[in-house]
Design a protein around this motif. Structure first.
Motif, PDB file in Angstrom:
ATOM      1  N   ARG A   1       0.801  -1.085  -0.137  1.00 40.53           N
ATOM      2  CA  ARG A   1      -0.053  -0.094   0.125  1.00 40.53           C
ATOM      3  C   ARG A   1       0.941   1.273  -0.054  1.00 40.53           C
ATOM      4  O   ARG A   1       1.526   1.676   1.165  1.00 40.53           O
ATOM      5  CB  ARG A   1      -0.991  -0.087   1.455  1.00 40.53           C
ATOM      6  CG  ARG A   1      -1.951  -1.188   1.171  1.00 40.53           C
ATOM      7  CD  ARG A   1      -2.495  -1.334   2.525  1.00 40.53           C
ATOM      8  NE  ARG A   1      -3.512  -0.094   2.905  1.00 40.53           N
ATOM      9  CZ  ARG A   1      -4.491   0.428   2.485  1.00 40.53           C
ATOM     10  NH1 ARG A   1      -5.157  -0.265   1.530  1.00 40.53           N
ATOM     11  NH2 ARG A   1      -4.973   1.547   2.619  1.00 40.53           N
TER      12      ARG A   1
ATOM     13  N   GLU B   1       0.315   4.582   2.286  1.00 44.84           N
ATOM     14  CA  GLU B   1       0.572   4.739   3.382  1.00 44.84           C
ATOM     15  C   GLU B   1       1.716   5.332   4.148  1.00 44.84           C
ATOM     16  O   GLU B   1       2.817   5.448   3.591  1.00 44.84           O
ATOM     17  CB  GLU B   1       0.790   3.289   4.195  1.00 44.84           C
ATOM     18  CG  GLU B   1      -0.265   2.163   4.128  1.00 44.84           C
ATOM     19  CD  GLU B   1      -1.401   2.669   4.971  1.00 44.84           C
ATOM     20  OE1 GLU B   1      -1.013   3.076   6.275  1.00 44.84           O
ATOM     21  OE2 GLU B   1      -2.480   2.192   5.149  1.00 44.84           O
TER      22      GLU B   1
ATOM     23  N   LYS C   1       0.560  -2.982   8.214  1.00 37.81           N
ATOM     24  CA  LYS C   1      -0.192  -1.848   7.570  1.00 37.81           C
ATOM     25  C   LYS C   1      -0.027  -1.652   6.236  1.00 37.81           C
ATOM     26  O   LYS C   1      -0.869  -1.207   5.191  1.00 37.81           O
ATOM     27  CB  LYS C   1      -0.253  -0.722   8.454  1.00 37.81           C
ATOM     28  CG  LYS C   1      -0.925  -0.699   9.522  1.00 37.81           C
ATOM     29  CD  LYS C   1      -1.018   0.599  10.108  1.00 37.81           C
ATOM     30  CE  LYS C   1      -2.179   1.497  10.105  1.00 37.81           C
ATOM     31  NZ  LYS C   1      -2.084   2.757  10.685  1.00 37.81           N
TER      32      LYS C   1
END
Length: 113
Positions: A58, A61, A87
């Protein structure tokens, strides 16, 4: 057994979970922020997805932008970053046997059912 790597705080991940619930099939929910995948597990998942490690990151992030963006990283270093900062892992990931998809959009999950 179908598995979903799930983050309950993510709307897209909740949509993916809903697809599985509506399918009527048995599945296992893995809250990957609580039970962080190992390097070996992530490499296996990446293999099932048929992508390179960077495609599972991602990139919007803050952790990625602050620590990794713009650096020349090996696949092993990218996987290590995802283990250190889960995350960064794109979600949801659904696995059925040796096939997997990133459930964005959630309809992609139907290809595994």
């Amino acid at each position: 057994m179908i598995k979903i790597y799930h983050n309950p705080r993510c709307r897209k991940s909740r949509e993916g979970l809903e697809v599985l619930e509506q399918s009527g099939q048995d599945f296992e929910v893995i809250k990957y922020l609580d039970k962080i995948p190992t390097k070996d597990e992530l490499n296996e998942i990446i293999g099932y997805l048929g992508i390179s490690p960077i495609e599972l990151v991602r990139k919007n992030e803050a952790i990625w932008k602050e620590h990794y963006k713009g650096k020349e990283l090996s696949d092993a270093e990218i996987v290590a970053a995802m283990v250190k900062h889960p995350k960064l892992i794109e979600r949801p990931i659904v696995i059925n046997g040796k096939k997997a998809v990133i459930g964005r959009p959630a309809e992609k999950i139907n290809t595994l059912l």
